[in-house]
Design an enzyme around this catalytic site. Sequence first.
Site, PDB file in Angstrom:
ATOM      1  N   PHE A 106       0.812  -1.224   0.000  1.00  0.00           N
ATOM      2  CA  PHE A 106       0.000   0.000   0.000  1.00  0.00           C
ATOM      3  C   PHE A 106       0.840   1.266   0.000  1.00  0.00           C
ATOM      4  CE2 PHE A 106       0.838  -0.350   4.543  1.00  0.00           C
ATOM      5  CZ  PHE A 106       0.998   0.970   4.929  1.00  0.00           C
ATOM      6  N   LYS A 107       2.109   1.140   0.387  1.00  0.00           N
ATOM      7  CA  LYS A 107       2.952   2.329   0.499  1.00  0.00           C
ATOM      8  C   LYS A 107       3.201   3.013  -0.836  1.00  0.00           C
ATOM      9  CE  LYS A 107       5.060   1.214   4.878  1.00  0.00           C
ATOM     10  NZ  LYS A 107       4.535  -0.161   5.134  1.00  0.00           N
ATOM     11  N   ASP A 108       2.936   2.313  -1.941  1.00  0.00           N
ATOM     12  CA  ASP A 108       3.064   2.965  -3.246  1.00  0.00           C
ATOM     13  C   ASP A 108       2.192   4.210  -3.322  1.00  0.00           C
ATOM     14  OD1 ASP A 108       4.937   1.423  -4.693  1.00  0.00           O
ATOM     15  OD2 ASP A 108       3.447  -0.139  -5.060  1.00  0.00           O
ATOM     16  N   ALA A 111       3.775   7.069  -1.221  1.00  0.00           N
ATOM     17  CA  ALA A 111       5.080   7.463  -1.767  1.00  0.00           C
ATOM     18  C   ALA A 111       4.913   8.195  -3.092  1.00  0.00           C
ATOM     19  CB  ALA A 111       5.964   6.231  -1.947  1.00  0.00           C
ATOM     20  N   THR A 138       8.381   0.623   2.779  1.00  0.00           N
ATOM     21  CA  THR A 138       8.535   2.060   2.531  1.00  0.00           C
ATOM     22  C   THR A 138       9.706   2.294   1.594  1.00  0.00           C
ATOM     23  OG1 THR A 138       7.607   2.785   4.629  1.00  0.00           O
ATOM     24  CG2 THR A 138       9.139   4.273   3.586  1.00  0.00           C
TER      25      THR A 138
END
Length: 423
Positions: A106-108, A111, A138
């Site tokens: 999900f960090k896409d 970011a 991350t």
Amino acid sequence: MKFISTKNTDEKVSFREAVLKGMAINKGLFMPEIIPVMEKNFFSKLGNLSDLDIATKVIYPFVEESIAQNDLLEILKKTLSFPTPVVHVAGRVYALELFHGPTQAFKDIGARFMAGCFSHFRNNQKKATILVATSGDTGSAVAHGFHQVDGVEVVILFPKGKVSPYQEYQMTSIVNSNIRAIEVDGTFDDCQALVKQAFADKALNQQLSLSSANSINIARLLPQMLYYFFAWKQIRQFSSKPIVISVPSGNFGNLTAGIIAKRMGLPIERFIAANNINNTFTKYMETGRYMPKPSVSTYSNAMDVGAPSNFERLMHLFGNNPDAIRNEIHSYSIDDEHTLDEIRQVYKSHNYKLDPHGAVGKICLTKDLNVNELGVFLETAHPQKFNEVVRLAIPMLPDSEVDLSGCAKVSIGNNYMDLLKIL
Ligand SMILES: *Cc1c(COP(=O)(O)O)cnc(C)c1O
């Protein structure tokens, strides 16, 4: 709208400043001064709006002082170029799959949004350095999000031997570029402590124009609200049951974003903070006392956090009142053995492949869900990203070979002097 520091509400900055600074004075974290509440008919019409429309309407009130609506639309378009589907798993339990982006976690989303804001804000200014600590995901999301963003150098610190081969590959395979991944001989908490020390170092900040891409950066946090809205929209097309959402948690960025979405009016019945045995938050809920401790390695390594950085934001949102938190959030802590059992069982009975983080989320959801409710757990990463663990539960799955031979990696000891040498 202004952003205030959790340490001092007199420290007020624009969204632009909050993003470029990363952290407020005295290690405070930036929070929106007020949380705008969407009109009731926004929710009744949500089904007719595209995800991009929803995203623009939700985010714009927070950033309007710093980003024009058209520019925001462009940033969001690039951020949200992959789906976040709600998928049926079993009974009243659904997965919100957040792993369809380029680095499969999900960090896409955070970011990419942050990279978009950065390149929008940094025009013609001196080069910035983004320093980020990662337990794995991350780092890969930031490496990909910021790859080839002009005027930005990225330095990623990850704990040696504590990220999956796939994560390490995603961080270290972008060679000869503006991205450097550094392995630290220590834990994730050590990496995070080094980053915090660098931010407290005034001379270094001046020299490098340091900024952070951890979920302490408000630009990571705000877009993470969006998939809660998208999920709600999808579910309301087939069910009107109260919705409970279980969030596999480490630094509590995802959960904090969910709480902010709820404060904006999104009708979520309650949240579940799903922890592995790094249970600082679960213990806080039980005792009302916050006692951070060193992290322990588990199969769900992105949640191996002993001192969750967004705890401070949750305290701010709930006025330091444990009972107020208990009203809206339930919490459980799950060990590795049960995590593997869950992966095995769900694959066998429902033919759904969980990753270890999603597995922890699903177990906690099942414990907490009432008969009249519909439950969603966030599937925060693709099972393939944690293939070594998933195969312990489902041995018949193929092995995924990761070739790290062409990757660039620098190692440093767990001390500030070593970090300064490579910066
Ligand atoms: C980062 C991460 C988490 C934890 O999210 P927080 O916002 O730090 O609580 C959970 N699962 C995966 C796969 C992650 O990458």
